[in-house]
Design a protein around this motif. Sequence first.
Motif, short mmCIF file in Angstrom:
data_model
loop_
_atom_site.label_atom_id
_atom_site.label_comp_id
_atom_site.label_asym_id
_atom_site.label_seq_id
_atom_site.Cartn_x
_atom_site.Cartn_y
_atom_site.Cartn_z
N ALA A 3 47.17 39.29 -25.42
CA ALA A 3 46.59 37.97 -25.24
C ALA A 3 46.23 37.79 -23.69
N ASN A 4 46.23 36.60 -23.43
CA ASN A 4 45.88 36.23 -21.91
C ASN A 4 44.63 37.16 -21.23
N LYS A 5 43.62 37.09 -21.98
CA LYS A 5 42.69 37.87 -21.13
C LYS A 5 41.79 36.72 -20.36
N VAL A 6 42.31 35.60 -19.93
CA VAL A 6 41.64 34.47 -19.31
C VAL A 6 41.42 35.13 -17.67
N THR A 7 40.07 35.08 -17.40
CA THR A 7 39.73 35.57 -16.06
C THR A 7 39.24 34.34 -15.36
N ILE A 8 38.93 34.70 -14.07
CA ILE A 8 38.08 33.52 -13.21
C ILE A 8 36.87 33.11 -13.71
N HIS A 9 36.27 34.31 -14.46
CA HIS A 9 34.77 34.04 -15.20
C HIS A 9 34.88 32.86 -16.28
N ASP A 10 36.03 33.08 -16.95
CA ASP A 10 36.26 32.32 -18.06
C ASP A 10 36.25 30.90 -17.71
N ILE A 11 37.16 30.60 -16.84
CA ILE A 11 37.29 29.31 -16.40
C ILE A 11 36.16 28.78 -15.62
N ALA A 12 35.20 29.64 -15.00
CA ALA A 12 34.30 29.41 -14.25
C ALA A 12 33.22 28.92 -15.33
N LYS A 13 33.16 29.55 -16.47
CA LYS A 13 31.95 29.41 -17.45
C LYS A 13 32.45 27.95 -18.12
N ALA A 14 33.62 27.75 -18.29
CA ALA A 14 34.18 26.51 -19.03
C ALA A 14 33.79 25.45 -18.14
N LEU A 15 33.88 25.47 -16.86
CA LEU A 15 33.50 24.33 -16.03
C LEU A 15 32.07 24.29 -15.45
N ASP A 16 31.17 25.31 -15.95
CA ASP A 16 29.69 25.41 -15.57
C ASP A 16 29.69 25.75 -14.12
N ILE A 17 30.43 26.34 -13.25
CA ILE A 17 30.44 26.62 -12.05
C ILE A 17 30.58 28.29 -11.63
N ASN A 18 30.38 28.45 -10.53
CA ASN A 18 30.47 30.04 -10.21
C ASN A 18 31.92 30.64 -10.19
N SER A 19 32.05 31.75 -10.45
CA SER A 19 33.49 32.22 -10.30
C SER A 19 34.02 32.42 -8.78
N SER A 20 33.07 32.61 -7.95
CA SER A 20 33.54 32.39 -6.58
C SER A 20 34.33 31.39 -6.04
N THR A 21 33.65 30.01 -6.78
CA THR A 21 34.31 28.86 -6.23
C THR A 21 35.73 29.12 -7.17
N VAL A 22 35.86 29.51 -8.03
CA VAL A 22 37.17 29.29 -8.73
C VAL A 22 37.84 30.03 -7.73
N SER A 23 37.61 31.26 -7.58
CA SER A 23 38.48 32.15 -6.75
C SER A 23 38.81 31.55 -5.39
N ARG A 24 37.95 30.91 -4.63
CA ARG A 24 38.18 30.23 -3.48
C ARG A 24 39.19 29.25 -3.71
N ALA A 25 39.08 28.18 -4.69
CA ALA A 25 40.03 27.24 -5.24
C ALA A 25 41.08 27.86 -5.26
N LEU A 26 41.55 29.03 -6.31
CA LEU A 26 42.66 29.50 -6.48
C LEU A 26 43.50 29.79 -5.24
N ASN A 27 42.67 30.33 -4.19
CA ASN A 27 43.23 30.87 -3.05
C ASN A 27 43.58 29.62 -1.97
N ASP A 28 42.94 28.36 -2.50
CA ASP A 28 43.39 27.32 -1.72
C ASP A 28 42.37 27.24 -0.40
N SER A 29 41.05 28.03 -0.65
CA SER A 29 40.36 27.96 0.76
C SER A 29 39.71 26.64 1.00
#
Lengths: 339, 339
Positions: A3-29
């Motif tokens: 299970a748990n194949k959730v990647t930053i791309h999945d959550i980016a897609k769900a929010l219709d934004i870019n995965s880089s932003t997700v990465s940055r957010a998760l790293n508290d940039s």
Amino acid sequence: MKANKVTIHDIAKALDINSSTVSRALNDSPRVTKKTKEKILNKAKEMGYKRNLLASNLRKNVTNTIGVVVPRISRHFFSSVIQGIEETAYLEGYSVIICQSLEQLKREKNILETLAANRVDGVLMSISMETTNYNHIQELKQRGIPLVFFDRHPNISKTNNVLINDFKGGFDATHHLISKGCKNIVHFSGPQELAIYKNRLQGYKQALKESNIPFRNEYIISSRLMEHDGVNNIKELIAKNLIFDGIFSANDLAAIGAIKYLNEIKVNIPKDVAIVGFSNEPISTVINPSLTTINQPGFEIGKTATDLLLQHIKNQHTSLTTETIILESNLIERQSSNR
Amino acid sequence: MKANKVTIHDIAKALDINSSTVSRALNDSPRVTKKTKEKILNKAKEMGYKRNLLASNLRKNVTNTIGVVVPRISRHFFSSVIQGIEETAYLEGYSVIICQSLEQLKREKNILETLAANRVDGVLMSISMETTNYNHIQELKQRGIPLVFFDRHPNISKTNNVLINDFKGGFDATHHLISKGCKNIVHFSGPQELAIYKNRLQGYKQALKESNIPFRNEYIISSRLMEHDGVNNIKELIAKNLIFDGIFSANDLAAIGAIKYLNEIKVNIPKDVAIVGFSNEPISTVINPSLTTINQPGFEIGKTATDLLLQHIKNQHTSLTTETIILESNLIERQSSNR
DNA sequence: CTGTTAGCGCGTTCAT
DNA sequence: ATGAACGCGCTAACAG
């Protein structure tokens, strides 16, 4: 892993934004707005996202992990050092991988291979009793992995070490016995390839010298200092009909073996026994309330070694000079409540 | 990380072949000729190539690593279990990451997070004394990471456990004391949230019952069973003026504390002391040669738990049923050489 | 502040 | 038997 194949791309897609932003957010940039950051974090939690450190570390070429190699975790000295290491590393955001060589060179080599392959950022180690050739250590150094030894260190140049003043420990232990009236002091020593045992022996010699007690070679018994070695040592002494009234053992295990055997045969020759061991060691305090020990500050060694290692990890560009830090051991005489 | 940037591409380039071939050769694939395989391996060694396990594991989505979580590595029981785990895992080509919770729930949670983030293939654990809520464990299960508990297990369904027959251990310990003539047996117990302590208490009760000795609630003292708890327990008993002639301690540490204190005040009320502890524990054998212990087969537990875990790791597609394996402890009465 | 692109090092498709 | 190309999941570089 299913299970748990959730990647930053999945959550980016769900929010219709870019995965880089997700990465940055998760790293508290700081380079992403509070609002989207919040949105992303919520979505991440909702979807059950978990960061894949393998990928992250691969990309960053840093693992925030240090490897620790000790002969045995069950030895109280080492586990207390590990305590100090973990505390210190944790505060700096580093994880720790603990490995035991079980005093075997083969395992030690293997462990260093694995740690290097897993790209640990640095290694803290205390070498095994079997380690007389240092190729595996040199190789690790050549690979540019910062390395700090504690307690037991290899006999090569340009190493970082955090050591204990073993000469003084040996001296204090012997001096203590002499002050108690012992004249014929046996010394259980370890492999002479290890400086710690050599130094304790030197301290023993010096203490005798200062009290004008002649050094006698037959009082020195070298072994690997396991409990059964202590038993054998004492048997050997008795078989040889050697007179002795005190024992200075270079570690606690061998001393315990000796004391057990002496108890067993109801002989109680030594007036006192000094142990170079770890004072927190439950054994030492229980076995004989009047037992004197040489206290090795395990926690502090762990802390100091970790600080030194992290310093080297963080300054790999500036070529730091190697360093040897020596901490002091203390003689601890317990209340002699029983005799 | 500075030097050693040798990758399969570098060695491919040096040999003017493709990196795929290099990869295959390094993995000893049958799909590459003996000759080129040899050539590649030589070149690899020559260039000082070292596989990057991070990349490899990321790609394969498998780490060949299992996480081990114990309360404290310095406890002899746990370090002997770890011995069994490492031996077994090593034979199957798995690495082991050892972590200690120090009996703290917070750390335990943190450790599981880290292990999961590092994508270990499975986890072996013995829960902390603080662990009364199991969310972090449930989450790990949901992430599909195989999990096996040993000794201390959570009170939830569908878990794999390797346990010791604690009821029988408690029964045997108590029965032994009764057979020695004890009539008023105190029991030092642990947190009742942990089944192991509950079961030992049940065994204690059953043994009393079969000997027609009435159960008295004031003889049961629960604590976290550290050494100082043992001291406090015994002080409490004395302060209350309770008559007792035997102690059954649910672990060795508390018993040691009690014995130390009794020695200190030169009182020697108990005729015997039975400890549910680990027979190999040096403490137990040294503190009192006539001490009786309940031997927990640590190495075998480690081995059994690892076998079970690897079985689950390897058969993740076929949904294996959960399992609880119960091993037997043994009462070991030592030669009473001193009294 | 966010998106695009590229690549960490490796293993696994496809091809040929 | 070997090569070409893609992607594991993530982050750094450069745009805009």
